[in-house]
Write a protein that holds these residues in place. Structure first.
Motif, short mmCIF file in Angstrom:
data_model
loop_
_atom_site.label_atom_id
_atom_site.label_comp_id
_atom_site.label_asym_id
_atom_site.label_seq_id
_atom_site.Cartn_x
_atom_site.Cartn_y
_atom_site.Cartn_z
N GLU A 217 -7.10 1.87 2.62
CA GLU A 217 -6.44 1.96 1.32
C GLU A 217 -4.93 2.21 1.44
O GLU A 217 -4.15 1.79 0.59
CB GLU A 217 -7.10 3.10 0.53
N TYR A 218 -4.53 2.93 2.48
CA TYR A 218 -3.12 3.33 2.60
C TYR A 218 -2.52 2.82 3.91
O TYR A 218 -3.24 2.52 4.86
CB TYR A 218 -3.00 4.87 2.61
N CYS B 187 -1.07 4.14 6.88
CA CYS B 187 -1.16 5.52 7.41
C CYS B 187 -0.30 5.74 8.65
O CYS B 187 -0.32 4.92 9.58
CB CYS B 187 -2.60 5.85 7.77
N ARG C 268 0.85 -1.18 0.00
CA ARG C 268 0.00 0.00 0.00
C ARG C 268 0.88 1.23 0.00
O ARG C 268 1.98 1.24 0.55
CB ARG C 268 -0.90 0.00 1.25
N LYS C 269 0.37 2.27 -0.61
CA LYS C 269 1.09 3.54 -0.58
C LYS C 269 1.11 4.05 0.86
O LYS C 269 0.16 3.84 1.61
CB LYS C 269 0.39 4.55 -1.46
N ARG C 270 2.18 4.75 1.20
CA ARG C 270 2.30 5.24 2.57
C ARG C 270 1.91 6.71 2.65
O ARG C 270 2.34 7.53 1.84
CB ARG C 270 3.74 5.05 3.04
N VAL C 271 1.12 7.00 3.66
CA VAL C 271 0.61 8.36 3.84
C VAL C 271 1.00 8.87 5.21
O VAL C 271 0.97 8.13 6.19
CB VAL C 271 -0.94 8.32 3.72
#
Ligand code: SF4
Length: 340
Positions: A39-40, A42, A8-11
């Motif tokens: 989704e991310y 976090c 997952r993309k990191r936020v």
């Protein structure tokens, strides 16, 4: 064969240690953070060092204010099983990376950040001619990049800061080799949330509804809320599109209630008191479950602290790995590299 776990993309998302949060904070950022968790990957940070950039003179409440923010996050649905929750100053790597970035960031980049001039002009009761205040976008860049964040949820007014973070990442990568991603701004559509006086809801205006306000307080605050100024008498038709209470309905009320408001207000079929009562109903319905969850943590304060400690540990580990890469890229690793 099981499929490999999806990366997952990191936020990274931060909120200053402001104490108890209000509905404006919820609609503007928190609600979105809660949604992003699936989704991310976090990282949610209470930015206590950022609070110091303006409120440096009195730090007596800073820890308490950070914890209030954490309690409101947990109450609103931030889930420590899914996300990393921590306080910025508990992860010293942010400060180290800030220092290194401050070496390579040209002063002109900071002086042209729009919020810098704006805030210096607007905040008259504090001396903001400090090194820390000018440099806070550099600290923000360190906050994001120390986790190699790919994305940052921001409102329109913060896009310039993310752009600066990208420029700092590019400059670092250009000098020392590629260590950092260039994070994207995830523009969050911020609904316009008016306070009880019709101006933007903000602590500094004293017009907020807190996430912790009990039902009678919410109802009382709404009773005094300003309405469409053209609707002077009960018999005057009004317009929910120019009424702050109408804005609240648009955000929090059901379609059915909104239809009743539209019809009743424009035909003078309902009074403002009744209309405000419906808005209060919607708010109470939203806030009640949050307040119930918060109570669990208030009754056992150790619980929230334990969550913070485990979040801090996870954050330190990730930040520590980045700092290893940073030191190696800059030729400053902590390893012995001489002959044996
Ligand atoms: S009826 Fe509702 S929307 Fe219309 S002016 Fe009064 S408070 Fe505002």
């Amino acid at each position: 064969m099981t499929a490999p776990p999806k990366t997952r993309k990191r936020v990274l998302s931060g909120m200053r240690s402001t104490g108890k949060l209000h509905l404006g904070n919820y609609v503007g950022a928190l609600q979105n953070c809660v949604r992003m968790q699936d989704e991310y990957e976090c990282f949610f940070m209470v930015a206590d060092w950022h609070a110091l950039t303006t409120d440096y003179a009195d730090t007596s409440k800073i820890k308490e204010n950070s914890i209030e923010v954490v309690l409101d996050w947990l109450a609103a649905g931030i889930d420590p099983e899914k996300s990393v929750v921590f306080i910025q100053s508990h992860v010293p790597a942010h400060a180290e990376l800030h220092l290194l970035f401050s070496m390579i960031t040209p002063l002109g980049w900071l002086e042209r950040v729009p919020t810098y001039k704006e805030q210096r002009d607007n905040i008259k009761d504090k001396d903001l001619g400090t090194y820390g205040f000018l440099g806070y976008p550099v600290l923000q860049a360190a906050d994001i990049l120390v986790y190699k964040g790919n994305a940052v949820p921001v409102g329109e007014d913060q896009v310039a800061h993310v752009e600066l973070t990208r420029e700092i990442a590019r400059r670092f990568n250009g000098f020392y080799g590629v260590v950092f991603p260039e994070p994207q701004a995830l523009l969050t559509p911020a609904a316009k949330l008016p306070g009880t006086d019709g101006r933007k809801m903000s602590k500094s205006y004293g017009n907020t509804v807190l996430l912790t306000d009990p039902e009678p307080v919410v109802r009382q605050k709404l009773k005094t809320m300003v309405t469409d100024p053209a609707r002077v008498r009960r018999s005057d038709p009004g317009n929910p599109d120019v009424c702050p209470v109408g804005d609240l309905h648009k955000i929090f009320s059901s379609k059915e209630t909104m239809a009743k408001v539209n019809e009743g207000c424009r035909s003078a079929g309902i009074g403002c008191i009744e209309c405000k009562g419906w808005a209060a109903d919607a708010l109470v319905q939203l806030l009640n479950p949050m307040q119930e969850r918060r109570r669990k943590f208030e009754e056992n304060p150790r619980l929230a602290w334990d969550i913070l400690e485990s979040g801090t540990e996870r954050a330190r580990k990730t930040a520590g790995e980045t700092m290893k890469d940073v030191r190696a890229a800059m030729g400053m690793s902590l390893e012995y590299e001489g002959p044996e």
